[in-house]
Design a protein around this motif. Structure first.
Motif, PDB file in Angstrom:
ATOM      1  N   GLY A  25       8.060  14.335  -0.541  1.00  0.00           N
ATOM      2  CA  GLY A  25       6.669  14.715  -0.331  1.00  0.00           C
ATOM      3  C   GLY A  25       5.898  14.781  -1.634  1.00  0.00           C
ATOM      4  N   LEU A  26       6.538  15.300  -2.695  1.00  0.00           N
ATOM      5  CA  LEU A  26       5.883  15.356  -4.005  1.00  0.00           C
ATOM      6  C   LEU A  26       5.580  13.954  -4.527  1.00  0.00           C
ATOM      7  N   ILE A  27       6.552  13.059  -4.422  1.00  0.00           N
ATOM      8  CA  ILE A  27       6.350  11.678  -4.872  1.00  0.00           C
ATOM      9  C   ILE A  27       5.242  11.013  -4.063  1.00  0.00           C
ATOM     10  N   THR A  28       5.250  11.269  -2.745  1.00  0.00           N
ATOM     11  CA  THR A  28       4.221  10.679  -1.879  1.00  0.00           C
ATOM     12  C   THR A  28       2.842  11.229  -2.217  1.00  0.00           C
ATOM     13  N   GLY A  29       2.760  12.541  -2.434  1.00  0.00           N
ATOM     14  CA  GLY A  29       1.473  13.142  -2.793  1.00  0.00           C
ATOM     15  C   GLY A  29       0.931  12.596  -4.098  1.00  0.00           C
ATOM     16  N   LEU A  30       1.820  12.437  -5.098  1.00  0.00           N
ATOM     17  CA  LEU A  30       1.388  11.860  -6.376  1.00  0.00           C
ATOM     18  C   LEU A  30       0.974  10.405  -6.200  1.00  0.00           C
ATOM     19  N   GLY A  31       1.705   9.708  -5.323  1.00  0.00           N
ATOM     20  CA  GLY A  31       1.336   8.311  -5.065  1.00  0.00           C
ATOM     21  C   GLY A  31      -0.007   8.186  -4.379  1.00  0.00           C
ATOM     22  N   ARG A  32      -0.328   9.146  -3.527  1.00  0.00           N
ATOM     23  CA  ARG A  32      -1.595   9.109  -2.790  1.00  0.00           C
ATOM     24  C   ARG A  32      -2.801   9.329  -3.704  1.00  0.00           C
ATOM     25  N   ILE A  33      -2.599   9.991  -4.844  1.00  0.00           N
ATOM     26  CA  ILE A  33      -3.712  10.221  -5.771  1.00  0.00           C
ATOM     27  C   ILE A  33      -3.605   9.336  -7.016  1.00  0.00           C
ATOM     28  N   SER A  34      -2.624   8.439  -7.005  1.00  0.00           N
ATOM     29  CA  SER A  34      -2.425   7.565  -8.163  1.00  0.00           C
ATOM     30  C   SER A  34      -3.584   6.587  -8.319  1.00  0.00           C
ATOM     31  N   ARG A  35      -3.914   6.275  -9.582  1.00  0.00           N
ATOM     32  CA  ARG A  35      -4.950   5.282  -9.854  1.00  0.00           C
ATOM     33  C   ARG A  35      -4.421   3.868  -9.711  1.00  0.00           C
ATOM     34  N   ASN A  36      -3.101   3.725  -9.704  1.00  0.00           N
ATOM     35  CA  ASN A  36      -2.487   2.410  -9.504  1.00  0.00           C
ATOM     36  C   ASN A  36      -2.642   2.017  -8.039  1.00  0.00           C
ATOM     37  N   ARG A  37      -3.341   0.940  -7.780  1.00  0.00           N
ATOM     38  CA  ARG A  37      -3.663   0.562  -6.411  1.00  0.00           C
ATOM     39  C   ARG A  37      -2.422   0.212  -5.604  1.00  0.00           C
ATOM     40  N   VAL A  38      -1.410  -0.380  -6.248  1.00  0.00           N
ATOM     41  CA  VAL A  38      -0.185  -0.752  -5.529  1.00  0.00           C
ATOM     42  C   VAL A  38       0.566   0.507  -5.087  1.00  0.00           C
ATOM     43  N   ILE A  39       0.753   1.444  -6.021  1.00  0.00           N
ATOM     44  CA  ILE A  39       1.451   2.689  -5.701  1.00  0.00           C
ATOM     45  C   ILE A  39       0.679   3.463  -4.635  1.00  0.00           C
ATOM     46  N   ASN A  40      -0.629   3.532  -4.773  1.00  0.00           N
ATOM     47  CA  ASN A  40      -1.456   4.240  -3.809  1.00  0.00           C
ATOM     48  C   ASN A  40      -1.349   3.602  -2.437  1.00  0.00           C
ATOM     49  N   LEU A  41      -1.341   2.282  -2.394  1.00  0.00           N
ATOM     50  CA  LEU A  41      -1.263   1.565  -1.120  1.00  0.00           C
ATOM     51  C   LEU A  41       0.087   1.778  -0.452  1.00  0.00           C
ATOM     52  N   VAL A  42       1.167   1.737  -1.238  1.00  0.00           N
ATOM     53  CA  VAL A  42       2.508   1.941  -0.680  1.00  0.00           C
ATOM     54  C   VAL A  42       2.637   3.348  -0.109  1.00  0.00           C
ATOM     55  N   ALA A  43       2.188   4.357  -0.875  1.00  0.00           N
ATOM     56  CA  ALA A  43       2.277   5.748  -0.419  1.00  0.00           C
ATOM     57  C   ALA A  43       1.417   5.974   0.822  1.00  0.00           C
ATOM     58  N   SER A  44       0.214   5.427   0.827  1.00  0.00           N
ATOM     59  CA  SER A  44      -0.687   5.609   1.970  1.00  0.00           C
ATOM     60  C   SER A  44      -0.145   4.916   3.221  1.00  0.00           C
ATOM     61  N   THR A  45       0.436   3.731   3.040  1.00  0.00           N
ATOM     62  CA  THR A  45       1.012   3.005   4.175  1.00  0.00           C
ATOM     63  C   THR A  45       2.196   3.767   4.757  1.00  0.00           C
ATOM     64  N   TYR A  46       3.034   4.304   3.889  1.00  0.00           N
ATOM     65  CA  TYR A  46       4.182   5.104   4.336  1.00  0.00           C
ATOM     66  C   TYR A  46       3.716   6.296   5.170  1.00  0.00           C
ATOM     67  N   VAL A  47       2.684   6.993   4.698  1.00  0.00           N
ATOM     68  CA  VAL A  47       2.169   8.156   5.426  1.00  0.00           C
ATOM     69  C   VAL A  47       1.621   7.735   6.784  1.00  0.00           C
ATOM     70  N   GLU A  48       0.834   6.665   6.812  1.00  0.00           N
ATOM     71  CA  GLU A  48       0.223   6.240   8.069  1.00  0.00           C
ATOM     72  C   GLU A  48       1.274   5.790   9.078  1.00  0.00           C
ATOM     73  N   VAL A  49       2.291   5.055   8.622  1.00  0.00           N
ATOM     74  CA  VAL A  49       3.320   4.552   9.534  1.00  0.00           C
ATOM     75  C   VAL A  49       4.166   5.686  10.081  1.00  0.00           C
ATOM     76  N   ILE A  50       4.644   6.556   9.198  1.00  0.00           N
ATOM     77  CA  ILE A  50       5.531   7.636   9.633  1.00  0.00           C
ATOM     78  C   ILE A  50       4.810   8.623  10.540  1.00  0.00           C
ATOM     79  N   ARG A  51       3.561   8.949  10.193  1.00  0.00           N
ATOM     80  CA  ARG A  51       2.815   9.901  11.022  1.00  0.00           C
ATOM     81  C   ARG A  51       2.425   9.314  12.367  1.00  0.00           C
ATOM     82  N   GLY A  52       2.494   8.000  12.495  1.00  0.00           N
ATOM     83  CA  GLY A  52       2.134   7.360  13.752  1.00  0.00           C
ATOM     84  C   GLY A  52       3.303   7.166  14.709  1.00  0.00           C
ATOM     85  N   ILE A  53       4.517   7.537  14.278  1.00  0.00           N
ATOM     86  CA  ILE A  53       5.711   7.383  15.109  1.00  0.00           C
ATOM     87  C   ILE A  53       6.300   8.759  15.394  1.00  0.00           C
ATOM     88  N   PRO A  54       6.538   9.108  16.644  1.00  0.00           N
ATOM     89  CA  PRO A  54       7.128  10.427  16.959  1.00  0.00           C
ATOM     90  C   PRO A  54       8.491  10.602  16.294  1.00  0.00           C
TER      91      PRO A  54
END
Length: 275
Positions: free
Chosen positions: A92-121
Motif C-alpha cells: 500500500g505504501l509503494i502504491t500510494g507513493l506511485g500514485r503521487i509520483s511525477r513519473n508518468r509510467v510509475i503513476n500509470l502502473v500504480a493507478s491501473t493496479y488500483v483501478e483493476v483490483i478495486r474493480g474485482i471482488p
C-alpha cells in the motif's frame, strides 16, 4: 473506498487541519479522546462477552462444544491475517507513493493496479489465485490466500497512504528541500512521520476488515475459523447455534483490535503534542 474532505493549512505546524480520511469498511475506531466507561464500544464488547458466556453456561451442549471445536481455525485466521498485513502495508505504501509520483509510467502502473483490483471482488480474486495462479506456481492454499488478500488490500491501503501524504501542507516539502533534503529524505523523514497520525486510524480499520474478510478463504478449503464452523454445522446441523458463536467471536476480536488502534492513535497524538 477512501475519501477525504477539504483541508485548510494550520499556521502553527504547517499540517492540514480538519483532514479526515474515511474508510467504508471495518468497524469504527473508538475516539481516543472519549474515556467514558459507558459508550458504544464498551456496550458492544460487554454484550458480546456476556452473551457468549451465558450461552455456554445455559446450554453447554452445543455452545461449549462449538467453542472448543473452533480454536484451531482461529489460529489459522490470525496467521493469514498477520501475513497479509505484513504484505499489504508495504504494498500500500509503494502504491500510494506511485500514485503521487511525477513519473508518468510509475503513476500509470500504480493507478491501473488500483483501478483493476478495486474493480474485482475479493472472493473472485481468491478463486483466481487459488485455481489459476496456484496451479501454475505451485502455491499452497495459505500462500494463495495471503497473496490474494494482500493484493486486494494493498490497493485500498494505497489510497489511504496517498490521501494521508497529500494532506500534509506543501510548505513542509518546501522547507525540507530548502534544508538540503532530497525527495527520498523529504518523504521518509518529514512527510510520512507527519502523515502517519492521519493514516493510522484508516490503516487500522483496513487491517481489522482484513481479518473479517479472511472468512472468505474458507471457500478454498482453508481450515480457518469459518471453515471449522462450517464443518461443525454440517455434522451437527446446528447452523443457528454455530454461526451465533462465530459471529460473537468475530465481534469480540474486532472490538478489541479497534481499541488497540485507538490506543495507538492516542499515544501517537500524545507524543506529537509533547514535541
Amino acid at each position: 473506498m477512501v475519501t477525504e474532505d477539504e483541508a485548510t493549512p494550520d499556521s502553527r505546524d504547517g499540517q492540514s487541519k480538519n483532514t479526515i480520511i474515511m474508510v467504508t469498511e471495518g468497524p469504527s475506531i473508538p475516539d481516543p479522546r472519549e474515556w467514558r466507561v459507558i459508550n458504544a464500544w464498551s456496550i458492544a464488547l460487554a454484550g458480546a462477552i456476556l452473551t457468549l458466556c451465558w450461552l455456554v453456561w445455559y446450554k453447554p451442549d452445543p455452545y461449549r462444544d462449538i467453542l472448543l471445536f473452533v480454536p484451531d481455525g482461529l489460529i489459522v485466521t490470525f496467521k493469514v491475517t498477520v501475513l497479509s498485513i505484513c504484505c499489504a502495508v508495504p504494498l500500500g505504501l509503494i502504491t500510494g507513493l506511485g500514485r503521487i509520483s511525477r513519473n508518468r509510467v510509475i503513476n500509470l502502473v500504480a493507478s491501473t493496479y488500483v483501478e483493476v483490483i478495486r474493480g474485482i471482488p475479493l472472493l473472485v480474486q481468491i478463486f483466481y489465485f487459488y485455481y489459476a495462479v496456484a496451479s501454475l506456481l505451485q502455491l499452497s492454499p495459505t500462500q494463495a490466500a495471503v497473496i490474494s488478500i494482500s493484493f486486494c488490500y494493498g490497493a485500498y491501503m494505497g489510497e489511504v497512504f496517498r490521501a494521508g501524504i497529500l494532506a500534509i501542507s506543501k510548505g513542509q516539502t518546501e522547507a525540507a528541500r530548502s534544508l538540503g533534503f532530497n525527495r527520498f529524505q523529504t518523504m521518509f523523514y518529514v512527510i510520512l512521520p507527519q502523515a502517519w497520525r492521519t493514516i493510522l486510524p484508516p490503516i487500522g480499520n483496513e487491517c481489522i476488515a482484513m481479518l473479517k474478510d479472511t472468512a472468505l478463504v474458507s471457500v478454498v478449503a482453508m481450515p480457518d475459523l469459518m471453515q471449522r464452523a462450517r464443518s461443525y454445522a454440517n455434522k451437527s446441523y446446528l447452523y443457528f447455534e454455530t454461526y451465533t458463536v462465530i459471529a460473537l467471536i468475530y465481534l469480540i476480536i474486532t472490538l478489541l483490535l479497534s481499541k488497540v488502534v485507538s490506543i495507538m492513535e492516542s499515544r501517537l497524538n500524545y507524543y506529537d503534542g509533547k514535541k
